[in-house]
Design an enzyme around this catalytic site. Structure first.
Site, mmCIF file in Angstrom:
data_model
loop_
_atom_site.group_PDB
_atom_site.id
_atom_site.type_symbol
_atom_site.label_atom_id
_atom_site.label_comp_id
_atom_site.label_asym_id
_atom_site.label_seq_id
_atom_site.Cartn_x
_atom_site.Cartn_y
_atom_site.Cartn_z
ATOM 1 C CD GLU A 118 0.129 -1.032 3.229
ATOM 2 O OE1 GLU A 118 0.517 -0.955 4.410
ATOM 3 O OE2 GLU A 118 0.133 -2.097 2.579
ATOM 4 C CG ASP A 198 -10.964 14.874 -2.913
ATOM 5 O OD1 ASP A 198 -10.905 13.652 -2.705
ATOM 6 O OD2 ASP A 198 -9.954 15.602 -2.993
ATOM 7 N NE ARG A 203 -10.628 11.969 -9.348
ATOM 8 C CZ ARG A 203 -10.913 11.400 -10.512
ATOM 9 N NH1 ARG A 203 -10.593 11.993 -11.648
ATOM 10 N NH2 ARG A 203 -11.509 10.230 -10.539
ATOM 11 C CB VAL A 239 -10.432 9.991 3.396
ATOM 12 C CG1 VAL A 239 -11.592 10.896 3.028
ATOM 13 C CG2 VAL A 239 -10.661 9.383 4.777
ATOM 14 C CB VAL A 267 -13.745 2.062 1.825
ATOM 15 C CG1 VAL A 267 -12.803 1.220 0.978
ATOM 16 C CG2 VAL A 267 -15.177 1.885 1.328
ATOM 17 C CB ILE A 269 -12.280 -0.079 8.332
ATOM 18 C CG1 ILE A 269 -12.320 -0.559 9.792
ATOM 19 C CG2 ILE A 269 -12.204 -1.239 7.357
ATOM 20 C CD1 ILE A 269 -12.639 0.519 10.790
ATOM 21 C CG ASP A 270 -7.923 -2.631 5.419
ATOM 22 O OD1 ASP A 270 -7.963 -3.510 6.293
ATOM 23 O OD2 ASP A 270 -8.331 -2.807 4.266
ATOM 24 N NE ARG A 279 -17.993 -2.209 17.562
ATOM 25 C CZ ARG A 279 -18.618 -3.317 17.184
ATOM 26 N NH1 ARG A 279 -17.938 -4.261 16.534
ATOM 27 N NH2 ARG A 279 -19.903 -3.495 17.417
ATOM 28 C CB VAL A 298 -15.995 -5.822 5.951
ATOM 29 C CG1 VAL A 298 -15.135 -7.030 5.607
ATOM 30 C CG2 VAL A 298 -17.368 -6.260 6.450
#
Length: 371
Positions: A118, A198, A203, A239, A267, A269-270, A279, A298
């Site tokens: 990443e 944004d 963009r 984000v 999205v 959350i990682d 959470r 998730v």
């Protein structure tokens, strides 16, 4: 180089680090590949396909970690995998260390050379190894959000695209990067009313040129986020601050004032999540309620479409895997500054600045270890 591919063990994770086609590329370059038995069987990649590409099938992850010089995975190593890493062994996978002090500590203690998909950069900007999964996650976010707006899943009982005579739902997308753009495409395709926010006005101009009056673009600040979120039926958080924890853009107070039965999909959350109330959840139990707002958080969303995700990911990762195997990590990184940006932890040092500062480690630039 001897390359190892263990079976993923994270909850509901069926992706695999290398496809048979990627194995063949390595074998044709003179490398050996060990693949754990049944590593890809859940997505239709049988052991016989790997053997046909030149891999050797082994029974256990322990054997792979013991023998391989480079480990190729998809998700961050779990504690039992971190314990098997050894000094100077290359780990090439997604890491997402900023919100994960336990994993960071384990990788530092291992002495391994840990390269994170990443944070590898691209020649024309962006994060090319993160992009395929962001594309998948952005598209899935609308699918998941639309499904959980159904009354039986805790939502308000709303059809996102509406029908003639009934207004469609309002989708708010925070972040117009890869996740946000793919979510936008899906939401527009379903007939939803869409607002995207944004801080990058250029963009927003690009999206306005493409989608015109089918979407509303807004410059992102505290006021516009509040205004949009309070009117939303579905909010997508997309984000990203490369390598660092995601900023908390939607507060607990704002969530408490949203419509009853609204859905938020985080999205980010990682990287810790961009909603204050988020959470991490799993595919088995994907949602929870905060007040009357459904949260879908998730942590490995692309794992739900593991076959598509595996092939998309390999398209992006195989080039650097070949470079690491051909040259070794040090020479490969000296030759390619974009690959060098993927080095997060190396020989007990934290070499990615955002992770070091975020988790309280001394920052050691990668160049110091390559000298």
């Amino acid at each position: 180089m001897l390359v190892g591919v263990p079976k993923e063990i994270k909850n509901q994770e069926s992706r695999v680090g290398l496809t048979p086609a990627s194995v063949k590329e390595l074998v044709l370059r003179g490398h050996q590949v060990l693949v754990q038995r049944n590593a890809g069987v859940a997505i239709g990649l049988a052991d016989s396909m790997y053997e046909g590409s030149g891999a050797t099938i082994v029974d256990t992850a322990q054997e792979i970690f013991k023998r391989a010089e480079m480990i190729v995975k998809v998700k961050e190593p779990q504690p039992e995998e971190c314990a098997m890493l050894r000094e100077n062994q290359i780990l090439y996978t997604y890491l997402h260390l900023a919100p994960d002090p336990e994993q960071t500590r384990a990788l530092v203690q291992s002495g391994a050379v840990c390269v994170a998909y990443e944070t590898i950069t691209g020649a024309n900007g962006g994060l090319p190894l993160l992009a395929p999964m962001s594309e998948v996650a952005g598209r899935m976010a609308i699918q998941a959000g639309a499904a959980h707006l159904e009354k039986s899943k805790g939502g308000m009982g709303l059809l996102l695209g509406g029908v003639p005579g009934v207004a469609p739902g309002h989708v708010v997308i925070i972040g117009a990067g890869v996740v946000g753009t793919n979510a936008l495409q899906m939401a527009v395709g379903m007939g939803a009313r869409v607002t995207i926010l944004d801080k990058n006005v250029d963009r927003l101009r690009q999206l306005d040129l493409i989608f015109g009056n089918r979407v509303q673009t807004m410059f992102s600040n505290a006021h516009t986020i509040e205004e949009a979120v309070l009117d939303a039926d579905l909010v997508i958080g997309g984000v990203l601050v490369p390598g660092a924890a995601a900023p908390k853009l939607v507060s607990h107070d704002l969530i408490s004032r949203m419509k009853a039965g609204a859905v938020v999909v985080d999205v980010a959350i990682d990287q810790g999540g961009c909603f204050e109330t988020s959470r991490a959840t799993t595919h088995e139990q994907p949602t929870f309620l905060v007040g009357q707002v459904v949260h879908y958080c998730v942590a490995n969303m692309p794992g739900a479409v593991a076959r598509t995700s595996t092939f998309a990911l390999n398209n992006a990762t195989i080039g650097h895997a070949l470079a690491l195997a051909d040259k070794g990590w040090s020479k490969a990184m000296k030759a390619n500054p974009h690959l060098k940006n993927g080095l997060n932890v190396c020989q007990g040092k934290v070499t990615y600045e955002a992770v070091a500062h975020g988790l309280g480690y001394p920052y050691v630039p990668a160049d110091n270890l390559l000298a």
